[in-house]
Design a protein around this motif. Structure first.
Motif: not given
Length: 287
Positions: A164, A161, A225-226, A222, A218
């Motif tokens: 990240l 990613d 989304q995970t 993330a 951020t």
């Protein structure tokens, strides 16, 4: 000789979680410098803070919807997710009090825990489930409850990613006691003529505040989304829509080139729009 009774099978249960996340409150007994840092953070970054609060509460809503899950896989997600959530909440509090140099280690730890979640989801939780079988036992020699350590590395997840991975490298440099990163954080107002150090400085700094809240947003995005992609959790269509809306709003907030942001440049990091006050002249800093 008495036969040793078989150890009961370990079960997982989520026994506690917050009902709601609330932004840090005003530090009534703090020094005037810290109170000013809090006031300016609320005034200048109010929209970002509101978005962060929304994203944190969306996480809690998804937790509540899955609170009765009992599998080792959900235990894996909940335990590492809990650490991510707590690190982000604590970093938000420190940022609001002007303790900017304390934030990178917390955010880096949150990112580590997020990466483990993604790695386990990708690999099907096999390694965690194997650990789970003997996770907790009795250490008779010391009359203690023993947790098997279960070391796990998720570096490949961060390498996959770009967003990240870049953030992790930056946070690692800021967290380690390197000469340059330490001087930069302790002497943000330095020049070619003077290394202007502040000892335990908690005065408001717009660039550092913008950077920290940007990292928090951020990672909230993330994290959402995970868990939305984790098949072991139940995420309603309403929650999925809210996750997508949050992602859009985070992208829009962090897309502004008027705020302080960091770019990789030749293996180093270039800080753009670095300034202490809104009316200050923005400058570039290379780390």
């Amino acid at each position: 000789m008495t036969e040793e009774q078989p150890r009961p099978k370990l079960k997982a249960a989520l026994v506690a979680f917050p009902e709601r996340y609330i932004l840090p409150s005003k530090p009534a007994t703090a020094s005037p410098v810290v109170q000013d840092a809090y006031r300016q953070t609320q005034f200048l970054l109010g929209n970002d803070l509101g978005l962060f609060e929304r994203a944190m509460n969306l996480q809690l809503a998804i937790v509540a919807a899955n609170a009765k899950a009992r599998t080792p896989a959900t235990a894996a997600v909940f335990s590492f997710w809990s650490r991510t959530y707590s690190h982000l909440a604590d970093a938000a509090t420190l940022m609001s009090l002007g303790s900017y140099s304390s934030c990178p280690p917390l955010v880096r730890a949150a990112l580590d825990c997020l990466a483990v979640q993604r790695g386990l989801i990708r690999d099907g939780f096999g390694e965690y489930e194997e650990w789970f079988e003997g996770a907790i036992s009795q250490d008779k020699a010391h009359a203690a409850l023993r947790f098997d350590l279960g070391r796990y590395r998720a570096g490949s997840v961060l390498a996959e990613d770009e967003r990240l991975g870049t953030l992790y490298r930056l946070l690692t440099d800021l967290s380690m006691p390197h000469f340059g990163s330490t001087a930069f954080q302790a002497g943000a107002d330095s020049s070619l003529q003077k290394l202007a150090l502040g000892f335990g400085d908690q005065a408001f700094h717009l660039a550092w505040a913008e950077l920290v809240i940007g990292w928090l947003l951020t990672l909230c995005d993330a994290q959402l989304q995970t868990v939305a992609a984790a098949v072991v959790l139940t995420v309603s269509e309403t929650a999925r829509t809210a996750v997508a809306d949050t992602a859009r709003d985070v992208s829009q907030a962090l897309g502004s080139r008027r705020r302080c942001y960091v770019e990789e440049a030749g293996g180093r990091f270039l800080f753009q729009n670095f300034r202490r006050k809104p009316g200050g002249v923005p400058k570039r800093v290379m780390l």
